[in-house]
Motif scaffolding. Structure first.
Motif, PDB file in Angstrom:
ATOM      1  N   PHE A 165       4.396   8.292   8.652  1.00  0.00           N
ATOM      2  CA  PHE A 165       5.039   6.810   8.316  1.00  0.00           C
ATOM      3  C   PHE A 165       3.877   5.952   7.675  1.00  0.00           C
ATOM      4  N   ASN A 166       3.093   5.876   8.275  1.00  0.00           N
ATOM      5  CA  ASN A 166       1.696   5.155   7.766  1.00  0.00           C
ATOM      6  C   ASN A 166       1.368   5.531   6.556  1.00  0.00           C
ATOM      7  N   THR A 167       1.105   6.746   6.167  1.00  0.00           N
ATOM      8  CA  THR A 167       0.475   7.487   4.995  1.00  0.00           C
ATOM      9  C   THR A 167       1.766   6.971   3.844  1.00  0.00           C
ATOM     10  N   VAL A 168       3.047   7.323   4.232  1.00  0.00           N
ATOM     11  CA  VAL A 168       3.931   7.077   3.080  1.00  0.00           C
ATOM     12  C   VAL A 168       4.066   5.649   2.812  1.00  0.00           C
ATOM     13  N   CYS A 169       4.265   4.843   3.846  1.00  0.00           N
ATOM     14  CA  CYS A 169       4.936   3.417   3.553  1.00  0.00           C
ATOM     15  C   CYS A 169       3.490   2.636   3.462  1.00  0.00           C
ATOM     16  N   GLY A 170       2.478   3.148   3.669  1.00  0.00           N
ATOM     17  CA  GLY A 170       0.987   2.111   3.387  1.00  0.00           C
ATOM     18  C   GLY A 170       0.645   2.288   2.080  1.00  0.00           C
ATOM     19  N   PHE A 194      11.191   0.917  13.372  1.00  0.00           N
ATOM     20  CA  PHE A 194      10.632   1.891  12.494  1.00  0.00           C
ATOM     21  C   PHE A 194      11.664   2.461  11.425  1.00  0.00           C
ATOM     22  N   LEU A 195      12.870   2.470  11.902  1.00  0.00           N
ATOM     23  CA  LEU A 195      13.970   2.762  10.893  1.00  0.00           C
ATOM     24  C   LEU A 195      14.258   1.732   9.890  1.00  0.00           C
ATOM     25  N   GLN A 196      14.052   0.410  10.209  1.00  0.00           N
ATOM     26  CA  GLN A 196      14.183  -1.068   9.429  1.00  0.00           C
ATOM     27  C   GLN A 196      13.042  -0.989   8.464  1.00  0.00           C
ATOM     28  N   ARG A 197      11.589  -0.788   8.901  1.00  0.00           N
ATOM     29  CA  ARG A 197      10.578  -0.669   8.131  1.00  0.00           C
ATOM     30  C   ARG A 197      10.733   0.590   7.182  1.00  0.00           C
ATOM     31  N   LEU A 198      11.195   1.676   7.545  1.00  0.00           N
ATOM     32  CA  LEU A 198      11.182   2.692   6.797  1.00  0.00           C
ATOM     33  C   LEU A 198      12.249   2.471   5.573  1.00  0.00           C
ATOM     34  N   LYS A 199      13.227   1.918   5.834  1.00  0.00           N
ATOM     35  CA  LYS A 199      14.416   1.461   4.935  1.00  0.00           C
ATOM     36  C   LYS A 199      13.618   0.762   3.746  1.00  0.00           C
ATOM     37  N   MET A 200      12.995  -0.454   4.287  1.00  0.00           N
ATOM     38  CA  MET A 200      12.408  -1.336   3.387  1.00  0.00           C
ATOM     39  C   MET A 200      11.496  -0.548   2.093  1.00  0.00           C
ATOM     40  N   CYS A 201      10.718   0.305   2.962  1.00  0.00           N
ATOM     41  CA  CYS A 201       9.634   1.067   2.196  1.00  0.00           C
ATOM     42  C   CYS A 201      10.333   1.993   1.190  1.00  0.00           C
ATOM     43  N   ARG A 202      11.394   2.647   1.685  1.00  0.00           N
ATOM     44  CA  ARG A 202      12.198   3.768   0.725  1.00  0.00           C
ATOM     45  C   ARG A 202      12.649   3.252  -0.339  1.00  0.00           C
ATOM     46  N   ASP A 203      13.515   1.816  -0.045  1.00  0.00           N
ATOM     47  CA  ASP A 203      14.236   1.023  -0.955  1.00  0.00           C
ATOM     48  C   ASP A 203      13.026   0.706  -1.943  1.00  0.00           C
ATOM     49  N   PHE A 240       7.218 -19.092 -12.731  1.00  0.00           N
ATOM     50  CA  PHE A 240       7.226 -18.523 -11.180  1.00  0.00           C
ATOM     51  C   PHE A 240       5.746 -17.923 -10.811  1.00  0.00           C
ATOM     52  N   SER A 241       5.339 -18.171  -9.755  1.00  0.00           N
ATOM     53  CA  SER A 241       4.035 -17.648  -9.210  1.00  0.00           C
ATOM     54  C   SER A 241       4.151 -16.589  -8.315  1.00  0.00           C
ATOM     55  N   HIS A 242       4.204 -15.416  -9.282  1.00  0.00           N
ATOM     56  CA  HIS A 242       4.189 -14.198  -8.659  1.00  0.00           C
ATOM     57  C   HIS A 242       3.126 -13.873  -7.726  1.00  0.00           C
ATOM     58  N   LYS A 243       1.922 -14.410  -8.163  1.00  0.00           N
ATOM     59  CA  LYS A 243       0.755 -14.282  -7.241  1.00  0.00           C
ATOM     60  C   LYS A 243       0.817 -14.555  -6.030  1.00  0.00           C
ATOM     61  N   LYS A 244       1.240 -16.014  -5.845  1.00  0.00           N
ATOM     62  CA  LYS A 244       1.510 -16.801  -4.579  1.00  0.00           C
ATOM     63  C   LYS A 244       2.568 -15.916  -3.603  1.00  0.00           C
ATOM     64  N   HIS A 245       3.598 -15.541  -4.378  1.00  0.00           N
ATOM     65  CA  HIS A 245       4.669 -14.837  -3.607  1.00  0.00           C
ATOM     66  C   HIS A 245       4.331 -13.502  -3.008  1.00  0.00           C
ATOM     67  N   THR A 246       3.562 -12.856  -4.000  1.00  0.00           N
ATOM     68  CA  THR A 246       3.212 -11.420  -3.487  1.00  0.00           C
ATOM     69  C   THR A 246       2.044 -11.649  -2.329  1.00  0.00           C
ATOM     70  N   VAL A 247       1.407 -12.541  -2.420  1.00  0.00           N
ATOM     71  CA  VAL A 247       0.277 -12.724  -1.515  1.00  0.00           C
ATOM     72  C   VAL A 247       0.819 -12.944   0.056  1.00  0.00           C
ATOM     73  N   TRP A 248       1.968 -13.849  -0.074  1.00  0.00           N
ATOM     74  CA  TRP A 248       2.770 -14.112   1.129  1.00  0.00           C
ATOM     75  C   TRP A 248       3.530 -13.163   1.720  1.00  0.00           C
ATOM     76  N   ASN A 249       4.406 -12.418   0.646  1.00  0.00           N
ATOM     77  CA  ASN A 249       5.436 -11.570   0.894  1.00  0.00           C
ATOM     78  C   ASN A 249       5.438 -10.226   0.826  1.00  0.00           C
ATOM     79  N   GLY A 250       4.096  -9.824  -0.050  1.00  0.00           N
ATOM     80  CA  GLY A 250       4.326  -8.409  -0.182  1.00  0.00           C
ATOM     81  C   GLY A 250       5.252  -8.156  -1.414  1.00  0.00           C
ATOM     82  N   CYS A 251       5.741  -6.775  -1.340  1.00  0.00           N
ATOM     83  CA  CYS A 251       6.640  -6.427  -2.516  1.00  0.00           C
ATOM     84  C   CYS A 251       7.912  -6.122  -1.690  1.00  0.00           C
ATOM     85  N   GLU A 252       8.126  -5.603  -0.790  1.00  0.00           N
ATOM     86  CA  GLU A 252       9.277  -5.022  -0.042  1.00  0.00           C
ATOM     87  C   GLU A 252      10.094  -6.046   0.421  1.00  0.00           C
ATOM     88  N   LEU A 253       9.596  -7.232   0.683  1.00  0.00           N
ATOM     89  CA  LEU A 253      10.506  -8.189   1.212  1.00  0.00           C
ATOM     90  C   LEU A 253      11.254  -8.762   0.359  1.00  0.00           C
TER      91      LEU A 253
END
Lengths: 108, 261
Positions: free
Chosen positions: A40-45, A86-95, B198-211
């Motif tokens: 998980f750490n390798t893939v989602c990191g 971890f299922l929730q975290r995996l979902k976000m990462c996969r999506d 849109f400040s993509h920089k600020k948003h990614t620093v606080w939120n990352g991508c997948e949020l």
């Protein structure tokens, strides 16, 4: 019995025997439980680099996420919270990888 | 007779208009320390406890959005995570930090029910809880904003008043730093309205991508996700955060910043 355990060497031998039976099993269990987490750490990191990956790399990461899902689902009820988190975290990462892949394909 | 009918009709009209006017519910604007507050009651009352009051202002001052909503796993919609006391005791959700090491312990079994002062630090809805941090004292030197908490959080970070943590040992994954994302313009639909930078920089620093992607914004390509202010006011897209925790939608000029040519 007292004579047997009274000798330090014999006691050591008994302990060694018991350890040889028990510890490898414990070791395997610990390894198995860490195994999915390491994956998980390798893939989602790597989500922060997702947009720099090629289509094939992204497809591989998505496949690895899909392989991980049943392994996390298999966690027993004593690990229900861990499973849920971890299922929730995996979902976000996969999506996100799927999203990055869609973007790459659109660009081509 | 005609006069009586006329006045009766007039009175009826007056009552009707009054009753219609009173049915509208005007929502009270939260006070600065209340802005972003979340009440959690999935299981509290069922377990004989008062619902939890979660103050976003304090937590956002100390942690990035990403840390809590990606690494720890809190859902973006209030009440949908379904946190149980047992989860916290095992070191998940609130218990990731509230473990008596990083912060005071949450939902520990070692606290007897009679000693409710510890529980009531979080389980405090409708009560005046004694909090470790007072909003006014904590934020007195912070750059001021016009709405929401009355704090300009972006400036607060830029000036070193806050330094939100983005990594929690044992929870977060060690990863490379995120590549700085370029800011971009979003063209407003209404003619004459300044464009959004849109400040993509600020948003990614606080939120990352997948949020944000793909759950909130489906497209990464500029213009791929079409949305309106009505949808944003409905709590979608930017409104997921900018009507709840981040500066509110009343603050038009924080987004619509580009000069009209």
């Amino acid at each position: 019995m007292r004579r047997f355990f009274g000798r330090p060497c014999s006691l050591m031998l008994v302990l060694q025997f018991v350890c040889s039976l028990v510890l490898p099993g414990l070791g395997n269990t610990a390894f198995a439980s860490d195994d999915w987490k390491n994956e998980f750490n390798t893939v989602c990191g790597q989500t922060q680099n997702a947009l720099a990956f090629s289509v094939d790399e992204l497809k591989d990461l998505i496949a690895r996420c899909d392989e991980l899902k049943p392994r996390i689902k298999k966690l027993d009820d004593s690990q229900a919270t861990e499973r849920k988190v971890f299922l929730q975290r995996l979902k976000m990462c996969r999506d996100f990888y799927a999203f990055a892949l869609g973007t790459k394909v659109d660009q081509q | 007779m005609k006069k009586t009918l006329f006045f009766t009709g007039l009175l009826l009209l007056l009552f009707a208009s009054l009753s219609l006017a009173l049915t509208g519910v005007k929502k009270r604007r939260p006070l600065p320390y209340e802005y972003g507050r979340v009440e959690l009651n999935n299981f509290s009352e069922k377990a004989g406890q008062i619902p939890v009051v979660f103050d976003h202002w304090l937590h956002r001052a100390k942690f990035t959005c990403r840390l809590c909503h990606v690494d720890i796993g809190f859902a973006m919609k209030a009440g949908t995570t379904g946190i149980k006391a047992a989860d916290n005791m095992q070191g998940y959700y609130c218990g990731s930090c509230h473990n008596d090491k990083t912060a005071f312990a949450a939902c520990t079994t070692t606290i007897p029910r009679q000693n409710s002062s510890k529980c009531s630090r979080c389980h405090s809805l409708g009560r005046t809880a004694v909090k470790q941090y007072d909003f006014r004292t904590f934020t007195q030197d912070f750059p001021k904003g016009r709405f929401g908490n009355g704090i300009d959080w972006e400036q607060a970070e830029a000036t070193g008043k806050i330094a939100p943590i983005d990594f929690l040992a044992g929870v977060s994954i060690q990863r490379d730093a995120l590549v700085v994302q370029k800011d971009f313009d979003l063209i407003a639909k209404v003619k004459g309205m300044p464009e959004i930078i849109f400040s993509h920089k600020k948003h990614t620093v606080w939120n990352g991508c997948e949020l944000c992607h793909p759950e909130i914004f489906l497209g990464v390509k500029k213009g791929a996700t079409q949305y309106s202010m009505t949808e944003i006011y409905d709590g979608k897209y930017c409104g997921v955060c900018h009507s709840t925790v981040a500066f509110p939608l009343l603050d038009c000029q924080r987004c619509h910043t580009k000069q009209v040519q």
